[in-house]
Design a protein around this motif. Sequence first.
Motif, PDB file in Angstrom:
ATOM      1  N   MET A   1       7.537  -4.408  -3.989  1.00  0.00           N
ATOM      2  CA  MET A   1       7.628  -3.507  -2.856  1.00  0.00           C
ATOM      3  C   MET A   1       8.123  -4.292  -1.650  1.00  0.00           C
ATOM      4  SD  MET A   1       4.693  -1.152  -1.067  1.00  0.00           S
ATOM      5  CE  MET A   1       4.870   0.163  -2.245  1.00  0.00           C
ATOM      6  N   LYS A   2       9.015  -3.670  -0.914  1.00  0.00           N
ATOM      7  CA  LYS A   2       9.556  -4.322   0.277  1.00  0.00           C
ATOM      8  C   LYS A   2       8.463  -4.464   1.328  1.00  0.00           C
ATOM      9  CE  LYS A   2      14.178  -2.773  -0.689  1.00  0.00           C
ATOM     10  NZ  LYS A   2      15.277  -1.899  -0.353  1.00  0.00           N
ATOM     11  N   GLU A   3       8.516  -5.566   2.055  1.00  0.00           N
ATOM     12  CA  GLU A   3       7.458  -5.897   3.006  1.00  0.00           C
ATOM     13  C   GLU A   3       7.292  -4.839   4.094  1.00  0.00           C
ATOM     14  OE1 GLU A   3       4.247  -7.755   4.605  1.00  0.00           O
ATOM     15  OE2 GLU A   3       5.183  -8.086   2.659  1.00  0.00           O
ATOM     16  N   PHE A   4       8.373  -4.294   4.613  1.00  0.00           N
ATOM     17  CA  PHE A   4       8.235  -3.289   5.676  1.00  0.00           C
ATOM     18  C   PHE A   4       7.544  -2.036   5.145  1.00  0.00           C
ATOM     19  CE2 PHE A   4      12.038  -1.411   3.878  1.00  0.00           C
ATOM     20  CZ  PHE A   4      11.923  -0.063   4.170  1.00  0.00           C
ATOM     21  N   GLY A  36      -4.162   0.611  -4.749  1.00  0.00           N
ATOM     22  CA  GLY A  36      -3.801   1.791  -5.538  1.00  0.00           C
ATOM     23  C   GLY A  36      -2.642   2.559  -4.914  1.00  0.00           C
ATOM     24  N   TRP A  37      -2.686   2.739  -3.621  1.00  0.00           N
ATOM     25  CA  TRP A  37      -1.599   3.432  -2.922  1.00  0.00           C
ATOM     26  C   TRP A  37      -0.290   2.649  -3.053  1.00  0.00           C
ATOM     27  CZ3 TRP A  37      -1.121   7.438   1.055  1.00  0.00           C
ATOM     28  CH2 TRP A  37      -2.191   8.337   1.036  1.00  0.00           C
ATOM     29  N   LEU A  38      -0.361   1.336  -2.891  1.00  0.00           N
ATOM     30  CA  LEU A  38       0.849   0.509  -2.988  1.00  0.00           C
ATOM     31  C   LEU A  38       1.460   0.620  -4.387  1.00  0.00           C
ATOM     32  CD1 LEU A  38      -0.334  -2.624  -0.985  1.00  0.00           C
ATOM     33  CD2 LEU A  38       1.308  -0.894  -0.246  1.00  0.00           C
ATOM     34  N   ILE A  39       0.622   0.587  -5.411  1.00  0.00           N
ATOM     35  CA  ILE A  39       1.112   0.722  -6.785  1.00  0.00           C
ATOM     36  C   ILE A  39       1.724   2.106  -6.982  1.00  0.00           C
ATOM     37  CG2 ILE A  39       0.385   0.897  -9.200  1.00  0.00           C
ATOM     38  CD1 ILE A  39      -1.702  -1.350  -8.486  1.00  0.00           C
ATOM     39  N   ALA A  40       1.023   3.131  -6.514  1.00  0.00           N
ATOM     40  CA  ALA A  40       1.494   4.507  -6.694  1.00  0.00           C
ATOM     41  C   ALA A  40       2.811   4.768  -5.971  1.00  0.00           C
ATOM     42  CB  ALA A  40       0.423   5.487  -6.215  1.00  0.00           C
ATOM     43  N   LEU A  41       3.033   4.106  -4.854  1.00  0.00           N
ATOM     44  CA  LEU A  41       4.219   4.369  -4.047  1.00  0.00           C
ATOM     45  C   LEU A  41       5.373   3.399  -4.301  1.00  0.00           C
ATOM     46  CD1 LEU A  41       2.405   5.258  -0.723  1.00  0.00           C
ATOM     47  CD2 LEU A  41       3.522   6.836  -2.303  1.00  0.00           C
ATOM     48  N   THR A  42       5.158   2.385  -5.119  1.00  0.00           N
ATOM     49  CA  THR A  42       6.200   1.381  -5.351  1.00  0.00           C
ATOM     50  C   THR A  42       7.477   1.998  -5.896  1.00  0.00           C
ATOM     51  OG1 THR A  42       4.647  -0.435  -5.623  1.00  0.00           O
ATOM     52  CG2 THR A  42       6.797  -0.695  -6.645  1.00  0.00           C
ATOM     53  N   ALA A  76       0.401  13.239  -1.413  1.00  0.00           N
ATOM     54  CA  ALA A  76       0.421  13.990  -0.158  1.00  0.00           C
ATOM     55  C   ALA A  76       1.355  13.312   0.846  1.00  0.00           C
ATOM     56  CB  ALA A  76      -0.988  14.111   0.413  1.00  0.00           C
ATOM     57  N   LEU A  77       1.381  11.987   0.835  1.00  0.00           N
ATOM     58  CA  LEU A  77       2.294  11.265   1.724  1.00  0.00           C
ATOM     59  C   LEU A  77       3.734  11.483   1.272  1.00  0.00           C
ATOM     60  CD1 LEU A  77       2.622   9.156   4.058  1.00  0.00           C
ATOM     61  CD2 LEU A  77       2.848   7.476   2.226  1.00  0.00           C
ATOM     62  N   ILE A  78       3.973  11.359  -0.011  1.00  0.00           N
ATOM     63  CA  ILE A  78       5.323  11.524  -0.548  1.00  0.00           C
ATOM     64  C   ILE A  78       5.897  12.880  -0.156  1.00  0.00           C
ATOM     65  CG2 ILE A  78       6.651  11.791  -2.687  1.00  0.00           C
ATOM     66  CD1 ILE A  78       4.716   9.641  -3.889  1.00  0.00           C
TER      67      ILE A  78
END
Length: 131
Positions: A1-4, A36-42, A76-78
């Motif tokens: 995942m990109k740092e930003f 978990g969020w980082l994995i889900a959004l990668t 929900a964020l997506i």
Amino acid sequence: MKEFVRQEIIAGLQLLCTLRLQGAPPAEGIEATAQGWLIALTARTAGFEENLDKNRINKAFQLLAAKADRWPPPVALIELIPERPQPKLLNYDKKLTEEQKQQGKENLKAIQTMINEVLNSSSKGFKDGAE
């Protein structure tokens, strides 16, 4: 995942934590929740570019914080990430004036003359060198 992207997600989750929403993870579980969020959004954010997408992530968290009454899942964020701004379309309906059309024709003739001169001088030099 990109740092930003990672930084924006962490900042967004911190915002959500401050709201004390129903179903929010306990303080000792927030790191695991963030992972978990980082994995889900990668996968969803893999093609994101900082100059185009950083503000979109931030805006989505703002919208989520404004409307959530319970701790949200990553989807929900997506759903709230706004579309990328579209580049301005070129104007294809531009009408040239007669003067512009004439100038274009003259430019094409000048280019054609230059091409012919180059071709003629190249073939002439080739013939002279062959003798």
